[in-house]
Enzyme design. Sequence first.
Site, PDB file in Angstrom:
ATOM      1  N   CYS A  80      83.843  54.575   3.604  1.00 57.40           N
ATOM      2  CA  CYS A  80      83.753  55.812   4.314  1.00 57.40           C
ATOM      3  C   CYS A  80      84.691  57.083   3.485  1.00 57.40           C
ATOM      4  CB  CYS A  80      84.685  55.538   5.827  1.00 57.40           C
ATOM      5  SG  CYS A  80      84.842  57.024   6.883  1.00 57.40           S
ATOM      6  N   CYS A 116      89.401  55.995  12.756  1.00 57.36           N
ATOM      7  CA  CYS A 116      88.970  57.032  11.845  1.00 57.36           C
ATOM      8  C   CYS A 116      87.868  57.809  12.731  1.00 57.36           C
ATOM      9  CB  CYS A 116      88.209  56.331  10.527  1.00 57.36           C
ATOM     10  SG  CYS A 116      87.422  57.471   9.594  1.00 57.36           S
ATOM     11  N   CYS A 160     103.119  61.687   4.968  1.00 63.57           N
ATOM     12  CA  CYS A 160     102.507  62.701   5.361  1.00 63.57           C
ATOM     13  C   CYS A 160     101.134  62.473   6.306  1.00 63.57           C
ATOM     14  CB  CYS A 160     101.926  63.450   4.082  1.00 63.57           C
ATOM     15  SG  CYS A 160     100.728  62.230   3.317  1.00 63.57           S
ATOM     16  N   CYS A 172      95.933  65.491  14.638  1.00 65.41           N
ATOM     17  CA  CYS A 172      94.641  66.166  15.269  1.00 65.41           C
ATOM     18  C   CYS A 172      93.418  65.453  15.321  1.00 65.41           C
ATOM     19  CB  CYS A 172      94.557  67.519  15.304  1.00 65.41           C
ATOM     20  SG  CYS A 172      93.743  67.823  13.730  1.00 65.41           S
ATOM     21  N   CYS A 186     102.829   9.286  19.208  1.00 64.10           N
ATOM     22  CA  CYS A 186     103.599   8.480  20.224  1.00 64.10           C
ATOM     23  C   CYS A 186     102.392   7.419  20.681  1.00 64.10           C
ATOM     24  CB  CYS A 186     104.360   9.321  21.146  1.00 64.10           C
ATOM     25  SG  CYS A 186     105.382   8.415  22.176  1.00 64.10           S
ATOM     26  N   HIS A 243     109.527  22.464  30.770  1.00 66.86           N
ATOM     27  CA  HIS A 243     109.810  23.687  30.940  1.00 66.86           C
ATOM     28  C   HIS A 243     110.745  24.185  32.171  1.00 66.86           C
ATOM     29  CE1 HIS A 243     106.673  23.385  33.900  1.00 66.86           C
ATOM     30  NE2 HIS A 243     105.657  22.951  33.036  1.00 66.86           N
TER      31      HIS A 243
END
Length: 578
Positions: free
Chosen positions: A303, A281, A294, A311, A217, A249
């Site tokens: 890794c 991990c 599961c 747990c 513009c 806004h």
Amino acid sequence: MDSEDDMHDANDSADDDFYSGGEAGLAASDDGDADYDFADHDSDDSGELLSHRQQQNYSILSEVDINQRQEDDINRVSTVLSISKSEACVLLRNYNWSVSKVHDEWFADEERVRKVVGLPEKHTELPNDREVTCGICFESCPRGTMNAAACGHPFCSTCWRGCLMLRCPDPSCAAAVGQDMINALADDEDKEKYGRYLRRSYIEDNRKTKWCPAPGCEYAVEFVMGSGSYDVNCNCSYGFCWNCTEEAHRPVDCATVSKWILKNSAESENMNWILANSKPCPKCKRPIEKNQGCMHITCTPPCKFEFCWLCLGPWSEHGERTGGFYACNRYESARQEGAYDESERRREMAKNSLERYTHYYERWAANQSSRQKALGDLQSLQNEKLEKLSDIQSQPESQLKFIIEAWLQIVECRRVLKWTYAYGFYLPDHEHAKRQFFEYLQGEAESGLERLHQCAEKELQVYLEAESPSKDFNDFRTKLAGLTSVTRNYFENLVRALETGLNDVGPSTSQGTCSKSATSKSLGGKSKSGKNRASNTSSKYGAPSRGVDDSNIWTCEHCTYANPKSARACQACDRQHR
């Protein structure tokens, strides 16, 4: 009245004093509750609202306008100070194109201004010699090929063209180089480039003007400070906030917009998602998302550690005694002992925070998407469909402007509704009554806008697909114009209410002394006086409550407009009440 049949009765100026635009808004009663009055008033505020809508505190400037204004300012300074236009241009550039500041500084101390800007009072002519030595290349050149600023220091035309400064190239001199020398010495390309820089300087150095931030513009905006809102609608159809140059806004302030935009782009939300939906991990600490049923998790190479999701212990220690693949009694016993409380609490907090943010962001983005679609529909309507509709219904296009007005209102309301979600996200959690009141008003706004949008989109399509003029087209015109007017008034009042911080709820509600009463009224419950006062609250904003008592109003069978019982004809479509 069913929620799908609610219409925002903001056109009824007899129902409120908030609607009149005054500061009183929703008055508080003597007992500390917000007392929402449903009485008739004689004032007619339609003229005031119209003037409020039409008030424009800015001007859109094209390239021609900018050049003309720049030329006018230069001529004004040149005439008042009795100096050349080139010198006037130099002065204005140095004082950020403020004519008043140039006049003030000049008349206060002309000598100092000349010294600072580089305008010697006396112009020194070139030596009368046949050949003059250039001060840069030290070549002796004919006098006719030499040029000098007001200071008289001579340089050949070739060296002048290579000089990028707007001061005399002599190290001991600070004389300014005016536009007249640039026009005389520069080639066409450089003159055009200088003209662009000068034009940019006029806009960017002037505190009253800014470029429209829309990509591509070339319009600029001149803004009158201290009057009205900061919203600007450029001729390119882009709306933006003058103060922060983000998209328009209202009703959200610039600081909230800045925080919201930063949050939408910040890495913090990514971290919240990772924290809420993954676990590290136990061996390499990389975050892992569980995407199978599961509890046996294997980390990715290199890794490859296998562990229990519950747990986080090695999977090699798990077997039938721990519940196999589906449960882990180690986790349950450790949880009972409090071993996982802090970790779970942090994960739960992150999850709740992410869900809350997602709720508001999805609706913010959905309204933005809907607004973009409405803009496309509006453009299509203006380019093609309006002419087609004019031919089918045998009506001139000038009589179909009500459709354009409806779509423009839809676009504006989508923008407002979008930003109400940013407003709601930052509304303090402890202000329960205010939040419930806000969500009620927001819901009413969505309901009314959807009705307008559906009428302009779906019902209009019937008349576009007709093969001959429709007998009920004028009824459609009345309905759409009525919905447009009602929706406009409701959203204008909603914006003003949010900009004042929903002060109508009253200070006592935030302290919890009457939050139950305020909540009841906000949601359509009974106040202690036994009246349904939430309906009166909504009428302040131009919308009847979903739980409104129908004994106080009647609904027009033609356009579904909610009218006060005292009205003999519909205030939206003028149909007589039976």
